[in-house]
Design a protein around this motif. Structure first.
Motif, PDB file in Angstrom:
ATOM      1  N   ALA A  34     -14.379   1.357   0.482  1.00  0.00           N
ATOM      2  CA  ALA A  34     -13.746   1.213   1.803  1.00  0.00           C
ATOM      3  C   ALA A  34     -13.091  -0.150   1.984  1.00  0.00           C
ATOM      4  O   ALA A  34     -12.195  -0.293   2.813  1.00  0.00           O
ATOM      5  N   ARG A  35     -13.510  -1.146   1.224  1.00  0.00           N
ATOM      6  CA  ARG A  35     -13.007  -2.516   1.403  1.00  0.00           C
ATOM      7  C   ARG A  35     -12.204  -3.055   0.222  1.00  0.00           C
ATOM      8  O   ARG A  35     -11.605  -4.113   0.326  1.00  0.00           O
ATOM      9  N   ALA A  36     -12.218  -2.362  -0.894  1.00  0.00           N
ATOM     10  CA  ALA A  36     -11.523  -2.862  -2.091  1.00  0.00           C
ATOM     11  C   ALA A  36     -10.017  -2.899  -1.879  1.00  0.00           C
ATOM     12  O   ALA A  36      -9.448  -2.087  -1.139  1.00  0.00           O
ATOM     13  N   ALA A  37      -9.388  -3.844  -2.540  1.00  0.00           N
ATOM     14  CA  ALA A  37      -7.932  -3.914  -2.531  1.00  0.00           C
ATOM     15  C   ALA A  37      -7.371  -2.652  -3.185  1.00  0.00           C
ATOM     16  O   ALA A  37      -8.003  -2.069  -4.075  1.00  0.00           O
ATOM     17  N   ALA A  38      -6.210  -2.243  -2.759  1.00  0.00           N
ATOM     18  CA  ALA A  38      -5.599  -1.021  -3.290  1.00  0.00           C
ATOM     19  C   ALA A  38      -5.499  -1.058  -4.812  1.00  0.00           C
ATOM     20  O   ALA A  38      -5.706  -0.038  -5.477  1.00  0.00           O
ATOM     21  N   ALA A  39      -5.225  -2.231  -5.367  1.00  0.00           N
ATOM     22  CA  ALA A  39      -5.082  -2.362  -6.814  1.00  0.00           C
ATOM     23  C   ALA A  39      -6.393  -2.099  -7.558  1.00  0.00           C
ATOM     24  O   ALA A  39      -6.376  -1.783  -8.744  1.00  0.00           O
ATOM     25  N   ARG A  40      -7.516  -2.196  -6.869  1.00  0.00           N
ATOM     26  CA  ARG A  40      -8.816  -2.008  -7.529  1.00  0.00           C
ATOM     27  C   ARG A  40      -9.535  -0.751  -7.053  1.00  0.00           C
ATOM     28  O   ARG A  40     -10.664  -0.489  -7.460  1.00  0.00           O
ATOM     29  N   ALA A  41      -8.887   0.037  -6.209  1.00  0.00           N
ATOM     30  CA  ALA A  41      -9.522   1.239  -5.672  1.00  0.00           C
ATOM     31  C   ALA A  41      -9.873   2.238  -6.769  1.00  0.00           C
ATOM     32  O   ALA A  41     -10.958   2.831  -6.745  1.00  0.00           O
ATOM     33  N   ALA A  42      -9.001   2.420  -7.740  1.00  0.00           N
ATOM     34  CA  ALA A  42      -9.283   3.361  -8.830  1.00  0.00           C
ATOM     35  C   ALA A  42     -10.480   2.882  -9.648  1.00  0.00           C
ATOM     36  O   ALA A  42     -11.318   3.694 -10.059  1.00  0.00           O
ATOM     37  N   GLU A  43     -10.577   1.588  -9.854  1.00  0.00           N
ATOM     38  CA  GLU A  43     -11.713   1.024 -10.589  1.00  0.00           C
ATOM     39  C   GLU A  43     -13.022   1.275  -9.829  1.00  0.00           C
ATOM     40  O   GLU A  43     -14.049   1.614 -10.424  1.00  0.00           O
ATOM     41  N   ALA A  44     -12.975   1.123  -8.515  1.00  0.00           N
ATOM     42  CA  ALA A  44     -14.162   1.380  -7.689  1.00  0.00           C
ATOM     43  C   ALA A  44     -14.546   2.860  -7.756  1.00  0.00           C
ATOM     44  O   ALA A  44     -15.732   3.193  -7.883  1.00  0.00           O
TER      45      ALA A  44
END
Length: 152
Positions: A34-44
């Motif tokens: 819910a808080r990750a940057a868009a660039a790291r959302a897939a990694e999360a």
């Protein structure tokens, strides 16, 4: 004097602790996502899926060792407020450190294929922690233990 648990008992206790760590990790990644940057959302999302898969595998392992898998808690206390993408990354690194610690205990307690699976999970958590943190630690799974020992 309390009797020393058998090797099977130690493996079961360590598997239960790793299962608890996976439950907490899955919860934490819900917050991270819910808080990750868009660039790291897939990694999360990928990490979340990996923790769910390991959680399910550990539930089976606990049953195979003669135990009843611990259920997840309804909620988990986070170590700090997660308001920004940087907070989310810091939480992800901390979660992975905790998971690595649980798997390091399982590596020490288990034998055979379970030890190998635990070592693989420890390695995967260490790699994810390094990615989130931007660098690794010398002995994944042991770093936070030495910190707790110094502050205790």
């Amino acid at each position: 004097m309390k009797p020393e648990p058998s090797p099977a008992g130690r493996a079961l206790a360590a598997a239960q602790a790793a299962l608890a760590a996976e439950h907490a990790a899955a919860y934490g990644y819900g917050v991270i996502g819910a808080r990750a940057a868009a660039a790291r959302a897939a990694e999360a999302r990928e990490a979340f899926g990996g923790h769910l898969a390991r959680r399910d595998a550990l539930s089976r392992t606990v049953r195979e060792l003669g135990g009843s898998p611990r259920p997840s808690e309804a909620a988990y206390a986070l170590p700090f407020a997660v308001r920004t993408p940087a907070d989310a990354e810091r939480l992800a690194a901390e979660i992975e450190d905790r998971v690595a610690g649980a798997y390091s205990d399982l590596v020490r307690s288990a034998e055979g294929p379970l030890r190998r699976e635990a070592a693989d999970a420890l390695s995967a958590a260490a790699v994810r922690a390094a990615r989130w943190r931007g660098g690794g630690v010398a002995f994944p799974g042991l770093a936070e233990r030495s910190e707790r020992a110094r502050t205790s």
